[in-house]
Design a protein around this motif. Structure first.
Motif, PDB file in Angstrom:
ATOM      1  N   THR A   1      25.289   5.033-101.820  1.00 53.93           N
ATOM      2  CA  THR A   1      26.150   5.070-103.004  1.00 53.93           C
ATOM      3  C   THR A   1      26.453   3.640-103.448  1.00 53.93           C
ATOM      4  N   LYS A   2      26.830   3.485-104.709  1.00 59.77           N
ATOM      5  CA  LYS A   2      27.104   2.141-105.232  1.00 59.77           C
ATOM      6  C   LYS A   2      28.286   1.483-104.521  1.00 59.77           C
ATOM      7  N   SER A   3      29.239   2.321-104.084  1.00 58.27           N
ATOM      8  CA  SER A   3      30.439   1.733-103.478  1.00 58.27           C
ATOM      9  C   SER A   3      30.340   1.636-101.960  1.00 58.27           C
ATOM     10  N   ASN A   4      29.204   2.013-101.404  1.00 60.36           N
ATOM     11  CA  ASN A   4      29.071   1.983 -99.948  1.00 60.36           C
ATOM     12  C   ASN A   4      29.074   0.540 -99.433  1.00 60.36           C
ATOM     13  N   THR A   5      29.926   0.299 -98.445  1.00 65.35           N
ATOM     14  CA  THR A   5      30.029  -1.065 -97.910  1.00 65.35           C
ATOM     15  C   THR A   5      29.231  -1.236 -96.621  1.00 65.35           C
ATOM     16  N   VAL A   6      28.813  -0.104 -96.050  1.00 69.34           N
ATOM     17  CA  VAL A   6      28.112  -0.172 -94.766  1.00 69.34           C
ATOM     18  C   VAL A   6      26.672  -0.642 -94.968  1.00 69.34           C
TER      19      VAL A   6
ATOM     20  N   ARG B   1      24.323  -2.406 -97.541  1.00 68.71           N
ATOM     21  CA  ARG B   1      24.157  -3.168 -98.776  1.00 68.71           C
ATOM     22  C   ARG B   1      22.702  -3.591 -98.957  1.00 68.71           C
TER      23      ARG B   1
ATOM     24  N   LEU C   1      25.371  12.439 -98.180  1.00 72.54           N
ATOM     25  CA  LEU C   1      25.696  11.041 -98.482  1.00 72.54           C
ATOM     26  C   LEU C   1      27.028  10.947 -99.230  1.00 72.54           C
ATOM     27  N   MET C   2      27.197  11.796-100.233  1.00 69.22           N
ATOM     28  CA  MET C   2      28.438  11.780-101.014  1.00 69.22           C
ATOM     29  C   MET C   2      29.646  12.077-100.122  1.00 69.22           C
ATOM     30  N   ALA C   3      29.438  12.972 -99.150  1.00 67.88           N
ATOM     31  CA  ALA C   3      30.546  13.363 -98.276  1.00 67.88           C
ATOM     32  C   ALA C   3      30.804  12.320 -97.188  1.00 67.88           C
ATOM     33  N   GLY C   4      29.919  11.337 -97.071  1.00 65.22           N
ATOM     34  CA  GLY C   4      30.107  10.301 -96.049  1.00 65.22           C
ATOM     35  C   GLY C   4      29.645  10.741 -94.683  1.00 65.22           C
TER      36      GLY C   4
ATOM     37  N   ASP D   1      25.348   7.420 -93.995  1.00 68.20           N
ATOM     38  CA  ASP D   1      25.624   6.201 -94.770  1.00 68.20           C
ATOM     39  C   ASP D   1      24.494   5.894 -95.740  1.00 68.20           C
TER      40      ASP D   1
ATOM     41  N   TRP E   1      25.500   7.461-109.356  1.00 67.81           N
ATOM     42  CA  TRP E   1      26.176   6.929-108.170  1.00 67.81           C
ATOM     43  C   TRP E   1      25.198   6.309-107.179  1.00 67.81           C
TER      44      TRP E   1
ATOM     45  N   THR F   1      31.880  18.398-100.817  1.00 68.58           N
ATOM     46  CA  THR F   1      31.066  17.174-100.781  1.00 68.58           C
ATOM     47  C   THR F   1      31.914  15.899-100.759  1.00 68.58           C
TER      48      THR F   1
ATOM     49  N   ARG G   1      34.313  14.238 -94.827  1.00 66.96           N
ATOM     50  CA  ARG G   1      33.478  13.813 -93.713  1.00 66.96           C
ATOM     51  C   ARG G   1      33.392  14.919 -92.666  1.00 66.96           C
TER      52      ARG G   1
ATOM     53  N   ASN H   1      36.642  11.698 -97.404  1.00 62.87           N
ATOM     54  CA  ASN H   1      35.868  10.449 -97.463  1.00 62.87           C
ATOM     55  C   ASN H   1      36.394   9.586 -98.617  1.00 62.87           C
TER      56      ASN H   1
ATOM     57  N   ASN I   1      33.829   5.686-105.280  1.00 64.42           N
ATOM     58  CA  ASN I   1      32.568   5.759-106.028  1.00 64.42           C
ATOM     59  C   ASN I   1      32.830   6.266-107.443  1.00 64.42           C
TER      60      ASN I   1
ATOM     61  N   LEU J   1      32.326   4.136-110.904  1.00 65.24           N
ATOM     62  CA  LEU J   1      31.477   4.605-112.004  1.00 65.24           C
ATOM     63  C   LEU J   1      32.263   4.699-113.305  1.00 65.24           C
TER      64      LEU J   1
END
Lengths: 286, 267
Positions: free
Chosen positions: A151-156, A158, A204-207, A210, A228, B110, B113, B202, B208, B212
């Motif tokens: 995702t764009k905001s994922n920090t894990v 990059r 992925l969206m649900a975390g 990663d 996203w 969705t 976690r 999450n 996110n 956006l």
């Protein structure tokens, strides 16, 4: 273009020409019976699929309807689109046969072909050694490396180097070629195999993962459709795999028919055009 | 005595009587008027731009607020539904049945976690995370203890699962920035025990969406609890940490639709 789809039939006429004893004659008789039996059954291995397609004027094509850019069923319109939807239609035209789509997936692909649920699988199938043991493949028509999607905001994650790190969960779709490749290549991260009804995007969206690994067609389409998503590209080729069409083993004539189709679409530009329309021109094998 | 004055007045009149001087005066006055008009226009435009900016920020905040509220309300609703599910509430419910029910619920959510059933003492009875069951967790870390029938929202917790707040043993390692926001719902099982359903939201699902929504904007956003505590979501463009205000700026009634958390967008 009409394609000859004949099969070779061994001559069943067997004649004993030497003088023989009764026992030997009995043995020879048994051997003859076996040869005749084998002769009757050998043609079944020579071209049953080709015969069936010709007789029914229908070619059953296995597709995975979740494959963006390749064989994708739009969730709202239910319309199928993608490079292999176009090329399977071209195959139908070449064979003068109606195309019937059979829903398949990477985990069920081998069984679907070997159980005769479909005549050919056309959904950019990675030519893995494990698959090539059980299925016959055409010459490759595309090839792809492995890419990461996060995702764009994922920090894990990059960049590519962040993927194989302790505590990172890496998703792969069950049955795809990423599963064995990533299983072998990941040393520190944990691989999570995503099985239906779960999807890689939702995980992925649900975390719950990663990053998930995918190929070029899926990654491009995802980037086009999901705002996203962020692509994580390998800095150098990671695991390039050729893609081909798969058929059941044991029908050389049918394999030759599909193989000649691949050669023709490469030659006459239909592959290039279909790939261009679906954003896959960069991975076409010429 | 009046002679010099008369002379000055006469010379001034004579100066004004000359057409070129009159034109000059009119020109100066006209340019002054134009400058005044320009300043007034600029000021008016500035005020209008500020008003539009505020209205735009308020609209964006409503969008973010709606998404955050829906996320947490859906989590509460899912927990409420699970709390009445026979697989979870019945006296004979075993952890495997509970786990199946949790996994089934999780498939459609969705932004979570994971889900878990925890005893009031902190023992994890069932969880969608492998290895969570039978672990004892620090209940204080998932927010104030809820009473049966009540849902309570906790603060941001570092880690990927409840194992990150386990009491005994080393917590499960997770990369920096990975966390969850716990939502717990207490219920009483048919056997009479108080159990807590815990949903691990999450935060990346919120950040996110915020990213956006504000991607092409010059705004920043933060999701905050009613107590004024910002949920620092790593990786987002949140400028604030910790407490944003001492007293709640709005009550449940005055904050439009936000039953869980007000959301702010700032230009």
């Amino acid at each position: 273009m009409d394609l000859p789809m004949t099969r070779s039939t061994p001559d069943p006429r067997v004649r004993c020409t030497s003088p023989c004893s009764m026992a030997a004659g009995l043995l020879r008789g048994l051997a003859t019976a076996w040869v005749l039996w084998a002769g009757c059954h050998a043609p079944a291995l020579a071209g049953p699929v080709a015969d069936r397609v010709q007789a029914a004027a229908t070619v059953r094509v296995c597709i995975w309807p979740d494959y963006y850019g390749v064989t994708y069923r739009h969730p709202r319109t239910q319309a199928l689109a993608g490079i292999d939807i176009e090329l399977s239609a071209a195959l139908g035209q070449d064979l003068k046969a109606r195309v019937e789509y059979v829903e398949s997936s990477f985990p069920t692909l081998i069984e679907d072909l070997n159980q005769d649920r479909c005549d050919v699988a056309m959904f950019a199938i990675g030519m893995l050694a494990q698959r090539m043991e059980k299925l016959a493949f055409t010459e490759p028509y595309m090839k792809s490396d492995i890419y990461g999607i996060t995702t764009k905001s994922n920090t894990v994650v990059r960049q590519w180097a962040d993927i194989d790190q302790p505590g990172v969960l890496v998703g792969v779709q069950a049955g795809t070629f990423m599963e064995p490749v990533m299983g072998e290549r990941l040393k520190k991260a944990t691989m999570v195999t995503v099985k239906p009804p779960a999807t890689r995007e939702r995980e992925l969206m649900a975390g719950r993962v990663d990053v998930f690994m995918t190929d070029y067609p899926y990654s491009r389409r995802l980037l086009d459709n999901a705002d996203w998503a962020r692509l994580v590209e390998p800095p150098q080729p990671f695991s390039v795999l050729p893609y081909g069409y798969a058929v059941k083993k044991g029908d050389e004539r049918w394999l030759a028919t599909i193989d000649s189709f691949v050669a023709r679409i490469k030659r006459d530009g239909r592959l290039r055009d279909a790939a261009g329309r679906n954003g896959l021109a960069a991975i076409v094998v010429r | 005595m009046s002679r010099p004055k008369d002379t000055a007045a006469r010379s001034l009149l004579a100066w004004f009587a000359q057409p070129s001087h009159l034109v000059l005066l009119v020109g100066v006055l006209a340019s002054l008027a134009v400058w005044v008009a320009i300043v007034a226009l600029v000021f008016n435009d500035f005020r209008a731009a500020m008003r539009n900016n505020h209205a735009h920020a308020a609209m964006l905040a409503r969008i973010l607020e709606d998404q955050a509220t829906r996320t947490f309300e859906t989590a509460e609703l899912a927990l409420d539904a699970l709390a009445s599910s026979p697989a979870v509430v019945s006296a004979s419910a075993d952890p495997r049945r509970m786990e199946d029910a949790l996994k089934q619920a999780l498939a459609g959510l969705t932004f979570l976690r994971g889900l878990a059933v925890v005893e009031a003492g902190g023992r994890v009875v069932a969880s969608t995370f492998p290895g969570d069951a039978e672990v004892f967790i620090d209940m204080a870390r998932i927010g104030p203890q809820a009473v049966p029938g009540q849902s309570v929202l906790g603060g941001w917790v570092a880690g990927r699962s409840l194992q990150s707040i386990r009491m005994n043993g080393s917590p499960q390692p997770a990369p920096p920035g990975v966390g969850f926001i716990p939502v717990q719902h207490a219920f009483r099982s048919e056997a009479g025990n108080t159990l807590h359903l815990v949903a691990l939201v999450n935060p990346d699902a919120l950040s996110n969406f915020q990213r956006l929504t504000l991607e092409a904007e010059t705004f920043e956003s933060v999701v905050a609890s009613y107590g004024g505590r910002s949920w620092q979501v790593p990786g987002s463009r949140l400028p604030w940490r910790g407490r944003l205000w001492d007293a709640s700026p709005c009550s449940r009634r005055t904050c439009r639709g936000a039953s869980t958390a007000p959301t702010w967008a700032r230009g």
